[in-house]
Design a protein around this motif. Structure first.
Motif, mmCIF file in Angstrom:
data_model
loop_
_atom_site.group_PDB
_atom_site.id
_atom_site.type_symbol
_atom_site.label_atom_id
_atom_site.label_comp_id
_atom_site.label_asym_id
_atom_site.label_seq_id
_atom_site.Cartn_x
_atom_site.Cartn_y
_atom_site.Cartn_z
ATOM 1 N N HIS A 91 24.784 -51.202 6.916
ATOM 2 C CA HIS A 91 24.640 -52.285 6.161
ATOM 3 C C HIS A 91 24.528 -53.629 7.047
ATOM 4 C CE1 HIS A 91 24.376 -54.645 2.465
ATOM 5 N NE2 HIS A 91 25.344 -55.156 2.984
ATOM 6 N N GLY A 92 23.359 -54.282 7.083
ATOM 7 C CA GLY A 92 23.330 -55.491 7.812
ATOM 8 C C GLY A 92 24.451 -56.803 7.265
ATOM 9 N N ALA A 93 24.898 -57.514 8.208
ATOM 10 C CA ALA A 93 25.982 -58.365 7.788
ATOM 11 C C ALA A 93 25.823 -59.684 8.682
ATOM 12 C CB ALA A 93 27.326 -57.889 7.856
ATOM 13 N N PRO A 94 26.085 -60.939 8.393
ATOM 14 C CA PRO A 94 26.062 -62.135 9.024
ATOM 15 C C PRO A 94 26.530 -62.378 10.457
ATOM 16 C CG PRO A 94 26.275 -62.588 6.848
ATOM 17 C CD PRO A 94 26.671 -61.154 6.862
ATOM 18 N N HIS A 95 27.784 -61.391 10.556
ATOM 19 C CA HIS A 95 28.607 -61.484 11.792
ATOM 20 C C HIS A 95 27.893 -60.818 12.950
ATOM 21 C CE1 HIS A 95 30.318 -57.895 10.092
ATOM 22 N NE2 HIS A 95 30.307 -57.626 11.080
ATOM 23 N N GLN A 96 26.864 -59.947 12.558
ATOM 24 C CA GLN A 96 26.200 -58.944 13.452
ATOM 25 C C GLN A 96 25.370 -59.680 14.529
ATOM 26 O OE1 GLN A 96 24.761 -56.092 10.940
ATOM 27 N NE2 GLN A 96 26.773 -55.121 10.455
ATOM 28 N N TRP A 97 25.046 -59.432 15.810
ATOM 29 C CA TRP A 97 24.137 -60.109 16.698
ATOM 30 C C TRP A 97 22.817 -60.016 16.304
ATOM 31 C CZ3 TRP A 97 20.467 -57.829 19.827
ATOM 32 C CH2 TRP A 97 20.103 -58.740 20.720
ATOM 33 N N TRP A 98 22.631 -58.770 15.673
ATOM 34 C CA TRP A 98 21.118 -58.541 15.349
ATOM 35 C C TRP A 98 20.723 -59.292 14.038
ATOM 36 C CZ3 TRP A 98 17.745 -56.338 11.575
ATOM 37 C CH2 TRP A 98 16.588 -55.839 12.163
ATOM 38 N N HIS A 99 21.316 -59.356 13.369
ATOM 39 C CA HIS A 99 21.371 -60.204 11.959
ATOM 40 C C HIS A 99 21.287 -61.700 12.262
ATOM 41 C CE1 HIS A 99 22.320 -61.330 7.728
ATOM 42 N NE2 HIS A 99 22.326 -62.530 8.284
ATOM 43 N N GLN A 100 22.014 -62.236 13.138
ATOM 44 C CA GLN A 100 21.870 -63.569 13.753
ATOM 45 C C GLN A 100 20.516 -63.916 14.387
ATOM 46 O OE1 GLN A 100 25.654 -63.892 15.930
ATOM 47 N NE2 GLN A 100 26.723 -63.831 14.059
ATOM 48 N N GLN A 101 20.241 -62.778 15.237
ATOM 49 C CA GLN A 101 19.019 -62.973 16.194
ATOM 50 C C GLN A 101 17.638 -63.121 15.313
ATOM 51 O OE1 GLN A 101 18.110 -62.771 19.752
ATOM 52 N NE2 GLN A 101 20.284 -63.517 19.680
ATOM 53 N N VAL A 102 17.695 -61.978 14.058
ATOM 54 C CA VAL A 102 16.660 -61.968 13.477
ATOM 55 C C VAL A 102 16.541 -63.288 12.574
ATOM 56 C CG1 VAL A 102 15.801 -60.627 11.296
ATOM 57 C CG2 VAL A 102 16.561 -59.334 13.390
ATOM 58 N N HIS A 103 17.705 -63.629 11.994
ATOM 59 C CA HIS A 103 17.600 -65.097 11.180
ATOM 60 C C HIS A 103 17.029 -66.015 12.048
ATOM 61 C CE1 HIS A 103 19.869 -68.598 9.414
ATOM 62 N NE2 HIS A 103 18.998 -67.980 8.355
ATOM 63 N N SER A 104 17.419 -66.385 13.293
ATOM 64 C CA SER A 104 16.866 -67.360 13.884
ATOM 65 C C SER A 104 15.574 -67.301 14.297
ATOM 66 C CB SER A 104 17.686 -67.710 15.267
ATOM 67 O OG SER A 104 17.653 -66.796 16.123
ATOM 68 N N GLY A 105 15.035 -65.992 14.380
ATOM 69 C CA GLY A 105 13.625 -65.449 14.481
ATOM 70 C C GLY A 105 12.818 -65.757 13.274
ATOM 71 N N MET A 106 13.269 -65.634 12.314
ATOM 72 C CA MET A 106 12.702 -65.748 11.179
ATOM 73 C C MET A 106 12.304 -67.179 10.701
ATOM 74 S SD MET A 106 14.307 -63.002 8.489
ATOM 75 C CE MET A 106 13.353 -63.085 7.083
ATOM 76 N N ARG A 107 13.326 -68.230 11.072
ATOM 77 C CA ARG A 107 13.425 -69.592 10.749
ATOM 78 C C ARG A 107 12.232 -69.951 11.881
ATOM 79 N NH1 ARG A 107 13.528 -72.182 7.630
ATOM 80 N NH2 ARG A 107 14.999 -73.888 8.278
ATOM 81 N N ARG A 108 12.469 -69.761 13.095
ATOM 82 C CA ARG A 108 11.500 -70.274 14.179
ATOM 83 C C ARG A 108 9.998 -69.549 13.970
ATOM 84 N NH1 ARG A 108 13.066 -67.547 19.113
ATOM 85 N NH2 ARG A 108 14.981 -67.298 18.245
ATOM 86 N N SER A 109 9.724 -68.667 13.231
ATOM 87 C CA SER A 109 8.463 -68.159 13.050
ATOM 88 C C SER A 109 7.829 -68.722 11.385
ATOM 89 C CB SER A 109 8.338 -66.676 12.946
ATOM 90 O OG SER A 109 9.126 -66.005 12.127
ATOM 91 N N GLY A 110 8.529 -69.563 11.014
ATOM 92 C CA GLY A 110 8.213 -70.257 9.785
ATOM 93 C C GLY A 110 8.714 -69.786 8.577
ATOM 94 N N TRP A 111 9.429 -68.715 8.354
ATOM 95 C CA TRP A 111 10.187 -68.215 7.229
ATOM 96 C C TRP A 111 10.880 -69.383 6.499
ATOM 97 C CZ3 TRP A 111 10.694 -63.610 4.550
ATOM 98 C CH2 TRP A 111 9.898 -62.578 4.802
#
Ligand SMILES: CC(C)(COP(=O)(O)OP(=O)(O)OC[C@H]1O[C@@H](n2cnc3c(N)ncnc32)[C@H](O)[C@@H]1OP(=O)(O)O)[C@@H](O)C(=O)NCCC(=O)NCCS
Length: 205
Positions: A91-111
């Motif tokens: 289960h993905g969770a906000p404290h996980q490195w992968w989650h944080q990477q994907v979140h910032s990547g989504m924001r940078r790519s326009g989400w």
């Protein structure tokens, strides 16, 4: 006199099983060998990944499946049977490195923030899916993927896979066939300069 060789029987079909945390830890070396062979990584990569795969077994919602070769009697001993494929996630969770990477990547790519948050609020991370090269192209990857996802309660599944020209490998064909869509393309994780795609789909399948 030349001995007559016994008739060569076809390779037995692999059997797909769920792995418990204890099973995975017991067979860690063998599943990492499948991973290194499938990804064609240099020998020794197993040693770097072992602590990480072990730590992942402690995460909420961790689940694993594997394909093993039965013996001549058709039996599968989880402790000894050769392993030809491994898949797991959690289960993905906000404290996980992968989650944080994907979140910032989504924001940078326009989400937009609310769409990113919504998708990341309840997802299964498909962390690893590997079939040994000797067993690829027989549908095993698809079987493992569907088995992992069939009883998940999350509303989505996300994964990352290396970018490949023309989406031209088995991983891409499998994910597209199973309905995975682009979340982020040509994403570079911190500390790794290879481009990855983040793909996802809604659950249930
Ligand atoms: C990606 C990977 C997990 C897919 O597993 P797989 O068992 O080879 O793949 P599939 O289940 O999709 O089956 C592959 C092929 O078999 C075919 N197939 C599907 N079901 C089948 C069946 N029941 N019988 C025979 N063939 C079948 C598919 O058409 C597919 O053909 P294609 O690759 O030409 O499109 C595996 O190839 C692998 O480990 N690759 C290297 C590592 C990697 O890229 N991992 C993922 C990184 S994120």
């Amino acid at each position: 006199m030349t001995a007559v060789k016994p008739h060569h029987s076809p390779a037995p079909a692999p059997v797909v099983v769920d792995l418990s945390v204890a099973d995975l830890r017991y067979r860690l070396h063998d599943v990492l060998a499948v991973y290194v062979a499938a990804m064609d990584y240099p020998r020794g990569t197993e040693n770097h990944r072992a602590p990480m795969w072990t730590e992942h077994t402690t995460r909420a919602g961790w689940q694993a499946v594997a394909a093993l070769l039965p013996d001549e009697d058709g039996r599968v001993d989880l402790r000894t049977a050769p392993i030809v494929a491994i898949a797991y996630g959690y289960h993905g969770a906000p404290h996980q490195w992968w989650h944080q990477q994907v979140h910032s990547g989504m924001r940078r790519s326009g989400w937009p923030e609310n769409s990113a948050r919504e998708l990341l609020s309840d997802y299964f991370e498909l962390t690893e899916l590997h079939v040994h090269p000797s067993a690829q192209g027989r549908g095993i990857g698809g079987i493992l993927l569907r088995r992992l996802l069939q009883n998940r309660t999350e509303s989505a599944v996300l994964l990352s896979t290396p970018e490949v020209a023309g989406e031209g490998n088995r991983a891409w064909r499998l994910y597209r066939r199973e309905g995975f869509a682009d979340v982020i393309r040509h994403f570079v994780f911190a500390g790794d300069n290879r481009p990855f795609a983040i793909l996802g789909r809604r659950l249930p399948l």
